[in-house]
Design an enzyme around this catalytic site. Structure first.
Site, PDB file in Angstrom:
ATOM      1  N   TYR A  85      -1.384   9.069  17.194  1.00 10.82           N
ATOM      2  CA  TYR A  85      -0.517   8.450  18.214  1.00 10.82           C
ATOM      3  C   TYR A  85       0.837   9.158  18.248  1.00 10.82           C
ATOM      4  O   TYR A  85       1.341   9.544  19.311  1.00 10.82           O
ATOM      5  CB  TYR A  85      -0.348   6.966  17.885  1.00 10.82           C
ATOM      6  CG  TYR A  85       0.785   6.294  18.608  1.00 10.82           C
ATOM      7  CD1 TYR A  85       0.704   6.028  19.975  1.00 10.82           C
ATOM      8  CD2 TYR A  85       1.956   5.926  17.933  1.00 10.82           C
ATOM      9  CE1 TYR A  85       1.751   5.416  20.648  1.00 10.82           C
ATOM     10  CE2 TYR A  85       3.009   5.311  18.593  1.00 10.82           C
ATOM     11  CZ  TYR A  85       2.901   5.063  19.950  1.00 10.82           C
ATOM     12  OH  TYR A  85       3.942   4.472  20.626  1.00 10.82           O
ATOM     13  N   SER A 102       8.528   7.352  20.728  1.00 13.02           N
ATOM     14  CA  SER A 102       8.367   6.391  19.642  1.00 13.02           C
ATOM     15  C   SER A 102       9.061   6.877  18.369  1.00 13.02           C
ATOM     16  O   SER A 102       9.131   8.087  18.105  1.00 13.02           O
ATOM     17  CB  SER A 102       6.867   6.224  19.379  1.00 13.02           C
ATOM     18  OG  SER A 102       6.644   5.679  18.116  1.00 13.02           O
TER      19      SER A 102
HETATM   20  N1  LIG Z   1       5.878  -1.886  21.485  1.00 10.15           N
HETATM   21  C1  LIG Z   1       6.403  -1.050  20.594  1.00 10.15           C
HETATM   22  O1  LIG Z   1       6.798  -1.443  19.490  1.00 10.15           O
HETATM   23  C2  LIG Z   1       6.548   0.420  20.927  1.00 10.15           C
HETATM   24  C3  LIG Z   1       7.184   1.256  19.970  1.00 10.15           C
HETATM   25  C4  LIG Z   1       7.302   2.616  20.283  1.00 10.15           C
HETATM   26  C5  LIG Z   1       6.844   3.111  21.479  1.00 10.15           C
HETATM   27  N2  LIG Z   1       6.221   2.277  22.366  1.00 10.15           N
HETATM   28  C6  LIG Z   1       5.731   2.839  23.620  1.00 10.15           C
HETATM   29  O2  LIG Z   1       6.226   2.057  24.702  1.00 10.15           O
HETATM   30  C7  LIG Z   1       5.259   2.028  25.760  1.00 10.15           C
HETATM   31  C8  LIG Z   1       4.951   0.587  26.140  1.00 10.15           C
HETATM   32  O3  LIG Z   1       4.464  -0.084  24.981  1.00 10.15           O
HETATM   33  P1  LIG Z   1       3.947  -1.580  25.017  1.00 10.15           P
HETATM   34  O4  LIG Z   1       4.118  -2.131  23.659  1.00 10.15           O
HETATM   35  O5  LIG Z   1       4.491  -2.273  26.194  1.00 10.15           O
HETATM   36  O6  LIG Z   1       2.382  -1.303  25.215  1.00 10.15           O
HETATM   37  P2  LIG Z   1       1.294  -2.040  26.129  1.00 10.15           P
HETATM   38  O7  LIG Z   1      -0.022  -1.601  25.610  1.00 10.15           O
HETATM   39  O8  LIG Z   1       1.576  -3.489  26.213  1.00 10.15           O
HETATM   40  O9  LIG Z   1       1.550  -1.384  27.559  1.00 10.15           O
HETATM   41  C9  LIG Z   1       1.034  -0.106  27.888  1.00 10.15           C
HETATM   42  C10 LIG Z   1       0.313  -0.233  29.203  1.00 10.15           C
HETATM   43  O10 LIG Z   1      -0.204   1.074  29.553  1.00 10.15           O
HETATM   44  C11 LIG Z   1      -1.465   0.889  30.184  1.00 10.15           C
HETATM   45  N3  LIG Z   1      -2.243   2.123  30.042  1.00 10.15           N
HETATM   46  C12 LIG Z   1      -2.763   2.642  28.905  1.00 10.15           C
HETATM   47  N4  LIG Z   1      -3.461   3.761  29.171  1.00 10.15           N
HETATM   48  C13 LIG Z   1      -3.386   3.962  30.518  1.00 10.15           C
HETATM   49  C14 LIG Z   1      -3.913   4.934  31.395  1.00 10.15           C
HETATM   50  N5  LIG Z   1      -4.696   5.934  30.953  1.00 10.15           N
HETATM   51  N6  LIG Z   1      -3.653   4.828  32.726  1.00 10.15           N
HETATM   52  C15 LIG Z   1      -2.876   3.803  33.203  1.00 10.15           C
HETATM   53  N7  LIG Z   1      -2.357   2.846  32.404  1.00 10.15           N
HETATM   54  C16 LIG Z   1      -2.597   2.924  31.080  1.00 10.15           C
HETATM   55  C17 LIG Z   1      -2.082  -0.297  29.460  1.00 10.15           C
HETATM   56  O11 LIG Z   1      -3.081  -0.955  30.232  1.00 10.15           O
HETATM   57  C18 LIG Z   1      -0.871  -1.179  29.175  1.00 10.15           C
HETATM   58  O12 LIG Z   1      -0.725  -2.211  30.142  1.00 10.15           O
HETATM   59  C19 LIG Z   1       4.053   2.807  25.244  1.00 10.15           C
HETATM   60  O13 LIG Z   1       4.159   4.145  25.714  1.00 10.15           O
HETATM   61  C20 LIG Z   1       4.217   2.778  23.747  1.00 10.15           C
HETATM   62  O14 LIG Z   1       3.595   3.893  23.134  1.00 10.15           O
HETATM   63  C21 LIG Z   1       6.063   0.943  22.118  1.00 10.15           C
END
Ligand SMILES: NC(=O)c1ccc[n+]([C@@H]2O[C@H](COP(=O)([O-])OP(=O)(O)OC[C@H]3O[C@@H](n4cnc5c(N)ncnc54)[C@H](O)[C@@H]3O)[C@@H](O)[C@H]2O)c1
Length: 342
Positions: free
Chosen positions: A170, A145
């Protein structure tokens, strides 16, 4: 200029974690369309509604090359046992790549539940790296991130900046994930590619993120909370650029440890974002001014030179276009939700 080292690999078996979420479900749409076998590990973490995630994956469930393992990354025995089960798709075979997207996401919530974030994001990542090492899965892509830069003073942020100063729990878990990846690359021969996503938006965006949260409030005629003086800025990235970056990283083989920014190299102020939302939603915003929140970043801004050079990454979707697509999707999603509750 050196050519990017990312010739598309022939479809194999991708282990995707977090594939029921916003970014993961879009990635899997493309992988299935291109003939990959996909195993999705997701525990439907309650941070936001399970029903939203079920809608994200509805089109995947009947696909013969897809399987869903509803397991928690924190539970090593359950995770490893489930992953050991063969995929029913005839050509699936061993996992050829891991794309690790699962995490507890969301900055503000991490201040309330720092231990939960450590458990899912750090212990969960460790459990997956152990599995990759034990099963000699060579390629590991990790969703990091922009928040790892934190107080890093030079803007736009570049992967060569080493004074990373996360300012919320985070972000510190994401930096820990990158460092664990370095250990497994340097010492155990895994290829680890960490991708630092910069505020991702578009269709299926997480409901806690500002664009989605504000839009729902505005359409419901409710005030939107703005923290501080509204001068914060974000380098917003449309989900399709992120998925292209992940696909390029899946094919990258020129070195065994790399970090790449996946951003847009253009920042947009919060008040401008609200103005643009007013346009695409055709509704006026009412602002509820609140105190600045601890742990929030004032500005995010990506240098994407390295990603363009080595991954062939290109930004194709401008903010106005991406926002319009989001607005169309949201109106449709709201119609679906109101039919369900009617
Ligand atoms: N969306 C953004 O702007 C953004 C920015 C930077 C980084 N990220 C990273 O990208 C990745 C995806 O983000 P997103 O926005 O799609 O998030 P999201 O929450 O929609 O998807 C993450 C998924 O991980 C699953 N999850 C969480 N904990 C878990 C566990 N212990 N075991 C199994 N599954 C688990 C959740 O149920 C969820 O479906 C994440 O790692 C997030 O930190 C996202």
């Amino acid at each position: 200029m050196t050519e990017p080292q990312t010739a598309r690999p022939s479809p194999g078996h991708a282990l995707v974690t977090g594939g029921a979420g916003f970014i993961g479900s879009h990635l899997i749409d493309g992988l299935l369309a291109d003939g990959w076998a996909v195993t999705n590990v997701d525990n439907f973490d309650p941070y936001y509604a399970e029903s939203t995630k079920r809608l994200n994956i509805a089109a995947h469930l009947d696909h013969p090359n897809y399987r869903l393992l509803q397991v928690d990354l924190r539970d090593a025995a359950a995770l490893h046992g489930a992953l050991d089960q063969p995929h029913a798709a005839a050509h699936a075979g061993a996992y050829s790549v891991i794309v690790h997207l699962a995490a507890k996401a969301g900055v503000r919530n991490s201040l309330l539940d720092p231990l939960g974030y450590q458990m899912s994001n750090v212990i969960g990542t460790q459990n997956l790296l152990t599995y990759a090492h034990n099963h000699k899965i060579r390629q590991f892509i990790f969703a990091s991130s922009s928040s790892v830069y934190g107080d890093c003073p030079r803007l736009p942020w570049s992967e060569t900046d080493l004074d990373l100063l996360p300012i919320n729990p985070y972000a510190s878990t994401k930096l820990a994930g990158e460092q664990l990846g370095y250990v497994y690359s340097r010492t155990f021969g895994l290829r680890f590619i960490g991708l630092r996503f910069f505020t991702v938006y578009g269709e299926r965006q997480r409901p806690d993120l500002a664009i989605h949260k504000f839009s729902r409030l505005m359409l419901a005629g409710k005030p939107i909370p703005v923290y501080g003086d509204g001068s914060s800025e974000r380098d917003f990235t449309y989900w399709d650029e992120i998925v292209s970056g992940i696909r390029a990283a899946m094919a990258y083989s020129a070195s065994d440890y790399e970090i790449f920014n996946l951003g847009n190299n253009r920042t947009i102020g919060l008040l401008d974002t609200i103005r643009k939302l007013e346009e695409v939603l055709d509704v006026k915003a009412r602002i509820d001014w609140q105190d600045w929140q601890p742990g929030e970043m004032r500005r995010t801004w990506a240098n994407i030179d390295k990603t363009q050079r080595l991954l062939g990454y290109q930004v194709k979707t401008d903010f106005d276009t991406g926002l319009r697509r989001f607005a169309v999707w949201l109106q449709e999603r709201l119609r679906l939700e109101s039919r369900k509750t009617a």
